[in-house]
Scaffold this active site. Structure first.
Site: not given
Ligand SMILES: Cc1ncc(CO)c(N)n1
Length: 225
Positions: A51, A92, A144, A214
């Site tokens: 990620d 992040e 998101e 995803e």
């Protein structure tokens, strides 16, 4: 006015229409395993390293959506919502570095797996100036929203999420991020309502592609098990 007939925006309709794929992306076995406390830590570590690579590729994509918002939008507040998204990516990246060191993961040695490479090339394709703002911002919302929905689910009252993973879940599952995703959704709905059919169709296809990517991204956490 038209969309208000049943009180649902275009996005809510799409989520309903494609409920099984949306669920596959937001209730993936990896997420279920975090929520029920059975998560395999090597899977979590693999997800974290992958990620970080994804988020680095996500930054220029979000920047491209910001540029499109500045050039194409009919509402000047869009730019601020996009800028908020970009700003939170700054935190992040710092968080990923801190978290990786906590788990003993060397980010510089992490090699992107094929599902990640595919997802990053998809982001790159959306950065083209040929891709309309409406289509790009739909992708931004979907990317998101999947994380917000998945991680908020891990923090529900009856969840058994391990203590050491709660901070990770709260990064995307927190209320403020949820509200920001709603602002983004409102922008997407407003744009889709006014868009020509051809753009709406492209945006729906992009939404579905994000959901598939995803699912494949979560699947990577299982490699080698
Ligand atoms: C794969 C993936 N999708 C969405 C997000 C949300 O930012 C993320 N960090 N990674």
């Amino acid at each position: 006015m038209e969309e208000k007939k049943d009180g649902l925006g275009v996005i809510a309709k799409w989520v309903k229409k494609h409920a099984s794929l949306y669920e596959a992306a937001t209730r993936h076995p990896f997420i279920e395993s975090i929520r029920n406390g059975t998560v395999d830590i090597s899977s979590f570590r693999r997800w974290l390293g992958q990620d970080y690579i994804f988020v680095r590729a996500f930054v220029p994509f979000v920047a491209s959506v910001l540029v499109k918002a500045c050039n194409e939008t009919d509402d000047s507040s869009d730019m601020e919502v996009m800028l908020g998204g970009l700003a939170s990516l700054n935190d992040e990246l710092a968080w990923f570095k801190k978290e990786a060191s906590k788990w003993g993961i060397t980010l510089s040695d992490t090699v992107p797996l094929s599902a990640n490479i595919r997802y990053c090339s998809f982001l790159k394709s959306l950065m083209s100036s040929e891709v309309e703002y409406t289509v790009a911002v739909t992708a931004f919302w979907a990317i998101e929203a999947v994380y917000q929905d998945s991680f908020a689910y891990c923090l529900e009252e009856d969840s058994k999420t391990p203590e050491e993973l709660k901070e990770t879940c709260a990064r995307w599952g927190n209320e403020e991020f949820g509200e920001w995703c709603c602002s983004l959704e409102e922008i997407v709905n407003r744009r889709l309502q006014k868009a020509p059919d051809e753009v709406v169709q492209k945006a729906e296809a992009v939404f579905l592609r994000v959901l598939e990517l995803e699912v494949e991204f979560w699947d990577m956490s299982r490699v080698g098990i």
